[in-house]
Enzyme design. Structure first.
Site, PDB file in Angstrom:
ATOM      1  N   TYR A  45     100.000  83.480  97.644  1.00  0.00           N
ATOM      2  CA  TYR A  45     100.610  84.749  98.052  1.00  0.00           C
ATOM      3  C   TYR A  45     101.518  84.548  99.258  1.00  0.00           C
ATOM      4  O   TYR A  45     102.548  85.201  99.387  1.00  0.00           O
ATOM      5  CB  TYR A  45      99.531  85.784  98.389  1.00  0.00           C
ATOM      6  CG  TYR A  45      98.597  86.052  97.242  1.00  0.00           C
ATOM      7  CD1 TYR A  45      99.040  86.760  96.129  1.00  0.00           C
ATOM      8  CD2 TYR A  45      97.286  85.584  97.254  1.00  0.00           C
ATOM      9  CE1 TYR A  45      98.196  87.001  95.058  1.00  0.00           C
ATOM     10  CE2 TYR A  45      96.438  85.825  96.184  1.00  0.00           C
ATOM     11  CZ  TYR A  45      96.890  86.537  95.090  1.00  0.00           C
ATOM     12  OH  TYR A  45      96.064  86.765  94.037  1.00  0.00           O
ATOM     13  N   LYS A  97     113.648 101.814  99.243  1.00  0.00           N
ATOM     14  CA  LYS A  97     114.235 102.227 100.511  1.00  0.00           C
ATOM     15  C   LYS A  97     113.662 103.611 100.831  1.00  0.00           C
ATOM     16  O   LYS A  97     114.043 104.607 100.211  1.00  0.00           O
ATOM     17  CB  LYS A  97     115.748 102.258 100.336  1.00  0.00           C
ATOM     18  CG  LYS A  97     116.536 102.447 101.588  1.00  0.00           C
ATOM     19  CD  LYS A  97     118.000 102.188 101.306  1.00  0.00           C
ATOM     20  CE  LYS A  97     118.775 103.450 101.481  1.00  0.00           C
ATOM     21  NZ  LYS A  97     120.219 103.261 101.470  1.00  0.00           N
TER      22      LYS A  97
END
Length: 136
Positions: free
Chosen positions: A64, A110
């Site tokens: 990860y 966003k």
């Protein structure tokens, strides 16, 4: 690995990152390039995990932290005009660095946008397949 009706890959999937947040300087508007903003990233990768399931050896899967480094490098790196460019750069780097990955899903969100109304975020989501989208 095959795609089913929805176009989503089937088989073993690593749910690598959910809701990773970085500050970047992407988008077209000058103030966004100057001040920057937060971006939310999700990443999944498809690969055969049978060996890792038996061996318990990290070298048989993907760390990860390796994916975290890729995302950090891209999002905090050179400014891009489009979220599509940010997502494509993440996809390309994952395929380049991890040959065992057969497909990848990257979502770039966003959360702070100048639109009327309330929303969590807007963004793009790419699902790419090595056999179709990446030359060998």
């Amino acid at each position: 690995m095959e795609a089913v009706g929805s176009g989503i890959p089937t088989g073993d999937k690593l749910v690598l990152i959910r809701g990773l947040k970085f500050h970047g300087f992407h988008e077209v508007k000058p103030e966004e390039k100057t001040l920057g903003q937060k971006f939310l990233i999700d990443v999944d990768a498809w690969m055969d995990l049978r060996t890792a399931g038996k061996s318990e050896d990290l070298s048989d899967t993907i760390s990860y932290t390796a994916i975290y480094r890729i995302v950090k490098e891209v999002v905090e790196g050179q400014s891009q005009n489009l979220l599509e460019s940010v997502a494509q750069m993440i996809v390309s780097k994952i395929f380049t660095d991890h040959s065992q990955v057969s497909a990848v899903r990257v979502k770039v969100g966003k959360p702070h946008v100048a639109v009327p109304g309330s929303l969590d975020y807007l963004g793009v989501e790419f699902i790419r397949y090595r056999s179709i989208d990446v030359p060998n």
